[in-house]
Structures are given as C-alpha cells and as structure tokens.
Design a protein around this motif. Structure first.
Motif, short mmCIF file in Angstrom:
data_model
loop_
_atom_site.label_atom_id
_atom_site.label_comp_id
_atom_site.label_asym_id
_atom_site.label_seq_id
_atom_site.Cartn_x
_atom_site.Cartn_y
_atom_site.Cartn_z
N VAL A 135 5.82 4.94 2.10
CA VAL A 135 5.61 6.30 2.73
C VAL A 135 6.35 7.27 2.10
O VAL A 135 7.52 7.04 1.62
N ASN A 136 5.67 8.27 1.71
CA ASN A 136 6.31 9.41 1.05
C ASN A 136 7.17 10.34 1.90
O ASN A 136 6.88 10.73 3.09
N ILE A 137 8.42 10.38 1.58
CA ILE A 137 9.33 11.12 2.47
C ILE A 137 9.84 12.33 1.51
O ILE A 137 10.32 12.14 0.44
N ILE B 240 11.49 1.88 -9.51
CA ILE B 240 11.08 3.27 -10.31
C ILE B 240 9.47 3.18 -10.27
O ILE B 240 8.94 2.33 -10.78
N LYS B 241 9.11 4.17 -9.91
CA LYS B 241 7.69 4.46 -10.01
C LYS B 241 7.50 5.31 -11.27
O LYS B 241 7.56 6.50 -11.40
N ILE B 242 6.98 4.77 -12.32
CA ILE B 242 6.70 5.37 -13.54
C ILE B 242 5.44 6.58 -13.32
O ILE B 242 4.59 5.93 -13.07
N ALA C 80 10.58 3.51 1.27
CA ALA C 80 10.42 5.14 1.26
C ALA C 80 10.34 5.45 -0.18
O ALA C 80 11.07 5.28 -1.07
N GLU C 81 9.36 6.32 -0.47
CA GLU C 81 8.91 6.82 -1.61
C GLU C 81 9.65 8.14 -1.68
O GLU C 81 9.20 9.13 -1.11
N ILE C 82 10.68 8.35 -2.68
CA ILE C 82 11.36 9.51 -2.85
C ILE C 82 11.49 10.20 -4.02
O ILE C 82 11.49 9.42 -5.09
N ALA D 80 0.92 -1.20 0.03
CA ALA D 80 -0.06 0.07 -0.06
C ALA D 80 0.83 1.25 -0.14
O ALA D 80 2.16 1.06 0.58
N GLU D 81 0.36 2.16 -0.44
CA GLU D 81 1.20 3.35 -0.41
C GLU D 81 0.07 4.24 0.69
O GLU D 81 -1.16 4.60 0.58
N ALA D 82 0.76 4.89 1.76
CA ALA D 82 0.12 5.62 2.50
C ALA D 82 0.07 7.23 2.19
O ALA D 82 1.08 7.61 1.84
N ILE E 46 11.90 5.39 -6.40
CA ILE E 46 12.16 6.82 -6.94
C ILE E 46 10.60 7.04 -7.31
O ILE E 46 10.42 6.48 -8.53
N ASP E 47 10.04 8.03 -6.80
CA ASP E 47 8.55 8.70 -7.09
C ASP E 47 8.43 9.19 -8.18
O ASP E 47 9.35 10.11 -8.61
N ASP E 48 7.43 9.37 -8.81
CA ASP E 48 7.26 10.41 -10.22
C ASP E 48 8.31 10.43 -11.21
O ASP E 48 8.66 11.28 -11.85
MG MG Z 1 4.24 8.36 -3.74
#
Ligand code: MG
Ligand code: C2E
Ligand code: MG
Ligand code: MG
Length: 295
Positions: free
Chosen positions: A117-119, A200-202, A149-151, A58-60, A179-181
């Motif tokens: 978790v978005n950091i 990698i988050k596309i 950790a989503e950075i 899950a993404e918080a 790596i977010d976005d």
């Molecule tokens: Mg995110």
C-alpha cells in the motif's frame, strides 16, 4: 456490468485529462466533492519472486474517475491531494479497501500474499495515522504480515522528526516497509541505517537503464542489489517491461520483480483469476510432477 466496463475503459484509455484539467484548483474542487466509494477504485499489480516467478503479493494502486473529467491518474491528483491536506482521507480509504481485499483473498484461496500500500509522507506524519491503522487491524482481523507499507524515498531525505518513530511502530505491528522509487530522486544513503525497513524498490528509471548500451546501467543496479544484501534488505525491481530486463535482474540476484511484462495492474476479480488461480495451479502441477518423479 456495462457501468463497470465503462470504468475500466476510462481507467486505461483516456489520455485527454491533460487538456481538460491542468489547474490545481480544478482538481482540488473535483477531489473535494468526489464520492470515494463511487469514483475511486483500487487495481492490483502482481509481484513475483525470483527465480521461479512465484506470486508473492500485489501492489494496490488507486484509480480515480471523476464524474466530469473521467480518468485522472495518481501522478496528477496525488500531489494535489498532498498539497491541500486531503491525502490522509484518501489514504485511509485505500488502506481499508486494500486490507479488506487481502483478507478476502486469504479466506478464498488460503494465500499468504502481501499487499503493498502506498503511504504518502504527509499521511505518515498525520497525528492519527497510527491510531487509524491500529483500529483497522483490529476490525479487519488482518494478519499484519500481509501488509507492506510502500514509502517513497523522498520522504527519507526530509528532516521529519515524526517519521522515525512511525517506522518503529510499523515494525512493532509487524508491518513491513518498502522504500519506493529507490534511486529516482536525490538519494541519500544515510537513511539506509537510520530507519527500520525491509525492502528496496528499485525505481523504474534504473530498470530502464539496464538496457543502456555500454552496460553502465547494469552496474548501477548491481551495486544497489549488493548494497541491499549487505544491509540485510530485500530488493524488488519495478517497471520491468522486457524479457531482457528480467534476464539481467535474475542474473544480478534481484529477489523480486513487478512490471508490465509479468502483469499489469488489474481489478480484484481479474487479479484473482489471472494471477492467484494461475499461481496455485502452477504450484499444484509442479508438486504433482515432483511426486511423480520420486514416488
Ligand atoms: Mg508504490
Ligand atoms: P509507484 O508506487 O511507484 O507505482 C508504480 C507505478 O508504475 C504505477 O503507476 C504502475 O501502474 C506503474 N507501472 C508498474 N509497472 C510498470 C511497467 O512495467 N511500465 C510502466 N510504464 N509503468 C509501470 P500509477 O498507478 O499511475 O501510480 C503512479 C504513482 O502514484 C505511484 O507510483 C504512487 O506513487 C502513486 N500512487 C498510486 N496509488 C496511490 C495511493 O493509493 N496512495 C498514494 N499515496 N499514492 C499512490
Ligand atoms: Mg514504485
Ligand atoms: Mg515509481
């Protein structure tokens, strides 16, 4: 009960914030007097493996309902919080809640899900970030393999000498990094082998482009997936809204997906009911069928 329903309503249906508050100062004032435990809430969006669509995590995502103005989205308040050096306080609260939740799901269901978790970049370079994290891990007894950790990509481009050691420390703690976005900003491919990370988050904008006529959007995502594979990273596509996008991503060999098509961000109870319980049920059914086939 009525109160929590009211909260949900604000969370999803109040588009008036734009007219109500546009000025940074107002948001700043509201943030400073926010009562975190009352005004903040985490919602959770499921992430699935491809193919097969098993639930993997899950993404918080943070929701804030200010007493005066109702729902204010993170795209509005996170940048302000970063600017006024308030993001670390918020980020700590988010981390604690998210970790508590993933521990609880493990206790209740025996799951080994990952919690994204978005950091914020700011938070990451704060001096006490690492200590806070270590204390949290000790206190909660969380398995650090459950934390991701989503950075955001933009951080990688900034010349920030504090960041590389943090990436190394996260790896030391066995916390994975996404790596977010990815592909949303001024991408610099140089960081792909400069920092240690896992996934990698596309970015949603690239996922949207999959449906562009002519297929150039497909080629871009194909190239990213190939590149990721070549450097040993997992790929997850965010913002998947249609069956056609999902079909293409499957074909391109994207490893994981997240998006409204498969599940919107929901509160913890709903996440457990709609996604965890359903996934366990589906897995049990499948096991039964397999057992039936070869007794
Ligand atoms: Mg995110
Ligand atoms: P993000 O980390 O890229 O999160 C994904 C955003 O896309 C979320 O918006 C999510 O609700 C939305 N989304 C997911 N699937 C779909 C889809 O299929 N279609 C569409 N249209 N949208 C989708 P949200 O929750 O508004 O968050 C926006 C951004 O705010 C996040 O982007 C993240 O950068 C930031 N954010 C949210 N929570 C936190 C937090 O706890 N800490 C920090 N530092 N930033 C946060
Ligand atoms: Mg993202
Ligand atoms: Mg995004």
């Amino acid at each position: 009960k009525a109160k929590t329903e009211g909260f949900n309503k604000y969370v999803f249906y109040s588009p008036l914030y734009k007219e109500n508050i546009t000025r940074k100062n107002e948001i700043e004032a509201l943030l400073r007097k926010a009562d975190f435990s009352k005004d903040f809430e985490l919602v959770f969006q499921p992430q699935f493996e491809l193919p097969g669509e098993r639930l993997i995590g899950a993404e918080a995502l943070l929701r804030w309902k200010s007493a005066e103005h109702g729902y204010i989205p993170p795209s509005v308040f996170v940048p302000v919080a970063e600017e006024i050096d308030f993001i670390s306080r918020i980020g700590k609260w988010v981390l604690v809640q998210a970790v508590e939740q993933i521990v609880l799901w493990n206790k209740t269901y025996g799951t080994q899900l990952k919690m994204g978790v978005n950091i914020s970049p700011r938070q990451l370079s704060e001096d006490d970030f690492f200590m806070t994290l270590k204390t949290l891990i000790t206190d909660s007894r969380v398995n650090t393999a459950w934390i991701d950790a989503e950075i955001t990509e933009n951080l990688m481009i900034e010349e920030n000498s504090k960041v590389k050691p943090i990436f190394d420390l996260l790896e030391e703690l066995n916390i994975s990094v996404s790596i977010d976005d990815f592909g949303s900003g001024y991408s610099s491919l140089g960081y792909l082998n400069k920092y240690r990370f896992d996934r990698i988050k596309i970015d949603k904008s690239l996922v949207d482009n999959l449906l562009l006529p002519g297929g150039s959007g497909v080629e871009v995502v194909r190239a990213i997936i190939r590149l990721a594979e070549a450097v040993g990273k997992t790929t997850i596509a965010e913002g998947v809204e249609s069956h056609e996008q999902l079909r293409i991503l499957n074909k391109l060999g994207c490893r994981q997906v997240q998006g409204f098509l498969l599940g919107k961000p929901v509160r913890a109870e709903d996440f457990a009911r709609n996604f965890i319980e359903r996934d366990l049920e589906a897995a049990a059914q499948k096991a039964l069928r397999t057992a039936g086939r070869c007794p």
